[in-house]
Motif scaffolding. Structure first.
Motif, PDB file in Angstrom:
ATOM      1  N   SER A 253       0.830  -1.080   0.232  1.00 18.48           N
ATOM      2  CA  SER A 253      -0.038   0.141   0.065  1.00 18.48           C
ATOM      3  C   SER A 253       0.785   1.327  -0.010  1.00 18.48           C
ATOM      4  O   SER A 253       2.100   1.200   0.241  1.00 18.48           O
ATOM      5  N   THR A 254       0.149   2.370  -0.334  1.00 21.16           N
ATOM      6  CA  THR A 254       0.861   3.689  -0.174  1.00 21.16           C
ATOM      7  C   THR A 254      -0.071   4.748   0.136  1.00 21.16           C
ATOM      8  O   THR A 254      -1.214   4.565  -0.189  1.00 21.16           O
ATOM      9  N   THR A 255       0.355   5.813   0.808  1.00 24.56           N
ATOM     10  CA  THR A 255      -0.397   6.815   1.380  1.00 24.56           C
ATOM     11  C   THR A 255      -0.016   8.256   0.942  1.00 24.56           C
ATOM     12  O   THR A 255       1.265   8.469   0.903  1.00 24.56           O
ATOM     13  N   VAL A 256      -0.988   8.802   0.302  1.00 25.69           N
ATOM     14  CA  VAL A 256      -0.729  10.202  -0.238  1.00 25.69           C
ATOM     15  C   VAL A 256      -1.492  11.444   0.490  1.00 25.69           C
ATOM     16  O   VAL A 256      -2.671  11.001   0.890  1.00 25.69           O
ATOM     17  N   PRO A 257      -1.022  12.634   0.607  1.00 27.18           N
ATOM     18  CA  PRO A 257      -1.993  13.333   1.150  1.00 27.18           C
ATOM     19  C   PRO A 257      -2.853  14.031  -0.004  1.00 27.18           C
ATOM     20  O   PRO A 257      -2.687  13.897  -0.902  1.00 27.18           O
ATOM     21  N   PHE A 258      -4.185  14.699   0.442  1.00 22.76           N
ATOM     22  CA  PHE A 258      -4.967  15.446  -0.329  1.00 22.76           C
ATOM     23  C   PHE A 258      -5.301  16.635  -0.091  1.00 22.76           C
ATOM     24  O   PHE A 258      -5.255  16.944   1.343  1.00 22.76           O
ATOM     25  N   VAL A 265     -11.792  16.154  -3.752  1.00 18.96           N
ATOM     26  CA  VAL A 265     -10.557  15.435  -3.219  1.00 18.96           C
ATOM     27  C   VAL A 265      -9.235  15.810  -4.353  1.00 18.96           C
ATOM     28  O   VAL A 265      -9.528  15.303  -5.488  1.00 18.96           O
ATOM     29  N   TYR A 266      -8.392  16.482  -4.134  1.00 16.57           N
ATOM     30  CA  TYR A 266      -7.268  16.537  -4.952  1.00 16.57           C
ATOM     31  C   TYR A 266      -5.979  15.944  -4.620  1.00 16.57           C
ATOM     32  O   TYR A 266      -5.379  16.233  -3.310  1.00 16.57           O
ATOM     33  N   VAL A 267      -5.374  15.347  -5.494  1.00 18.16           N
ATOM     34  CA  VAL A 267      -3.838  14.874  -5.258  1.00 18.16           C
ATOM     35  C   VAL A 267      -2.908  15.266  -6.222  1.00 18.16           C
ATOM     36  O   VAL A 267      -3.624  15.675  -7.430  1.00 18.16           O
ATOM     37  N   GLU A 268      -1.548  15.280  -5.952  1.00 19.00           N
ATOM     38  CA  GLU A 268      -0.697  15.593  -7.233  1.00 19.00           C
ATOM     39  C   GLU A 268      -0.160  14.423  -7.865  1.00 19.00           C
ATOM     40  O   GLU A 268      -0.264  13.225  -7.198  1.00 19.00           O
ATOM     41  N   ILE A 327       0.855   8.583  -8.818  1.00 18.42           N
ATOM     42  CA  ILE A 327       0.348   9.348  -7.684  1.00 18.42           C
ATOM     43  C   ILE A 327       0.774   8.634  -6.356  1.00 18.42           C
ATOM     44  O   ILE A 327       0.731   7.577  -6.200  1.00 18.42           O
ATOM     45  N   GLY A 328       1.868   9.393  -5.756  1.00 14.45           N
ATOM     46  CA  GLY A 328       2.664   8.839  -4.798  1.00 14.45           C
ATOM     47  C   GLY A 328       3.316   7.532  -5.327  1.00 14.45           C
ATOM     48  O   GLY A 328       3.900   7.603  -6.476  1.00 14.45           O
TER      49      GLY A 328
END
Length: 406
Positions: A253-258, A265-268, A327-328
């Motif tokens: 798994s991987t965790t990304v901020p938003f 919900v926005y992610v880079e 993404i991440g």
């Protein structure tokens, strides 16, 4: 939605022959269909028909292959145009589709089962049978279209939904079918009939969902073959897991901020190594890439697709192939998305470069923590739900949208 337009339009297996010289029967639904069958000739009632078409839609040109079980109407239908391909099928139990990301999804929500039953009814010519395949029929009347007289019949197959068919009053060949599919009313027209293997087939079929020229699909028949029956499993939903997504270095798994703006919900993310770009995570949307991404990442859009939802607005987009969206540590690789503008900077006060949605969430398990403003993506093969922290709600797919009962 683009898939709704491109994937849904099952082609009726319209087969008729030379004009019948006299029309002495009283016009009823049954007499119209009997005249059609007489005109057709010795159409096989068992075995397989394989039809090849030259296909044009949404600015794309390619091939279409339709395989039909003549006894049951079970079918598969596939369109191929370079990197862009679609498919659908029905084995008499579960309809399914393969979208442009090459993901197979069973289709049991909304009207998908009813529309598949209707298509199978037409493919198997069940309206010719003594019991009319269990359908309810109604003769609506004689109508004039483009100088031609047409006999209008309403058909409601058992388990299906009403569709309307118009037969040329002079030749008794099928001229048009109209049917509500999802948010659209689709009209199929049949023309250029020629004899193949002793029966007459329409060599030009057009499907129009009502958006003007850009939304019309055309298929021109190039060959047809008849062969022995194959098991209905050949038409069944392929349970192949979706490919094209992974977590870097084999991670679980991987965790990304938003960021949360206007309940979005926005992610880079990075595209083909370029970026970072701002993506909306839209569980009901597809992979959308703005002109900025297309230009900076060197992508090449092809074709056009009319996009629509439940409202009246329509927009036009192109299809675009990308090597990777990162993404991440999540990697979406070697897929096709849609090139389109998302919305103007003034809407959110920031530039919005793209959307990630169904194609990502179909391949990864997302856990959204609104308190911490994080999303954790987990490999579904190694995901274990946390006991007691939620309720599992069953759903079925309606195109890419989950349908729940409530």
């Amino acid at each position: 939605d683009m898939m709704k337009i491109l994937l849904f339009a099952a082609l009726a297996f319209a087969m008729t022959a030379a004009p019948v010289s006299a029309w002495s029967q009283a016009r009823t639904a049954e007499s119209v269909l009997d005249a059609n069958r007489t005109a057709v000739g010795s159409m096989p009632t068992t075995g397989v028909a394989r039809l090849q078409f030259d296909y044009h839609s949404s600015g794309l040109t390619g091939t279409q292959t339709t395989t039909v079980d003549l006894a049951t109407g079970a079918y598969t239908d596939a369109q191929e145009s370079g990197d862009v391909s679609f498919a659908s099928g029905y084995d008499g139990r579960v309809p399914w589709q393969r979208d442009i990301s090459r993901t197979y999804t069973p289709q049991q929500g909304g009207d998908r089962v009813q529309v598949a039953i209707n298509a199978a009814y037409r493919y198997s010519n069940s309206w010719w049978r003594g019991d009319r395949g269990g359908a309810t029929l109604a003769y609506i009347g004689r109508e004039t279209l483009d100088g031609r007289s047409l006999d209008h019949v309403a058909v409601t197959p058992k388990g299906g939904k009403r569709f309307d068919a118009w037969f040329d009053a002079d030749t008794h060949l099928l001229a048009k079918v109209g049917e509500d599919r999802q948010f659209f009313h689709v009209t199929e027209t049949y023309a250029d009939y020629r004899r193949e293997h002793g029966v007459m087939l329409a060599h030009k079929i057009a499907a129009d969902p009502g958006f003007g020229e850009e939304g019309i699909e055309t298929a021109v028949l190039t060959s047809v073959t008849f062969g022995p029956a194959q098991p209905l499993s050949a038409y069944a939903y392929p349970s192949t897991p979706p490919a094209g997504a992974a977590i870097a270095n084999g991670g679980v798994s991987t965790t990304v901020p938003f960021r949360l703006l206007n309940n979005h919900v926005y992610v880079e993310g990075m595209v083909n190594g370029k970026g970072p770009y701002e993506f909306i995570v839209d569980t009901g949307g597809h992979t959308l890439l703005s002109s900025r991404i297309v230009s900076e990442a060197g992508l090449k859009p092809v074709g056009r697709s009319v996009e629509s939802g439940a409202g009246e607005g329509h927009s036009t987009t192109g299809f675009v192939h990308y090597d990777e969206i990162a993404i991440g540590d999540v990697r979406l690789r070697d897929q096709t998305g849609f090139a389109t503008e998302i919305y103007d900077k003034s809407i959110e006060g920031m530039a919005v470069d793209g959307t990630v949605g169904y194609e990502l969430i179909r391949r990864m398990v997302p856990t959204i923590d609104y308190g911490r403003h994080t999303i954790t993506f987990t490999d579904p093969a190694r995901f274990t739900p946390s006991g007691g922290l939620g309720v599992a709600v069953p759903f079925v797919f309606y195109d890419h949208l989950p349908n729940v009962s409530g």
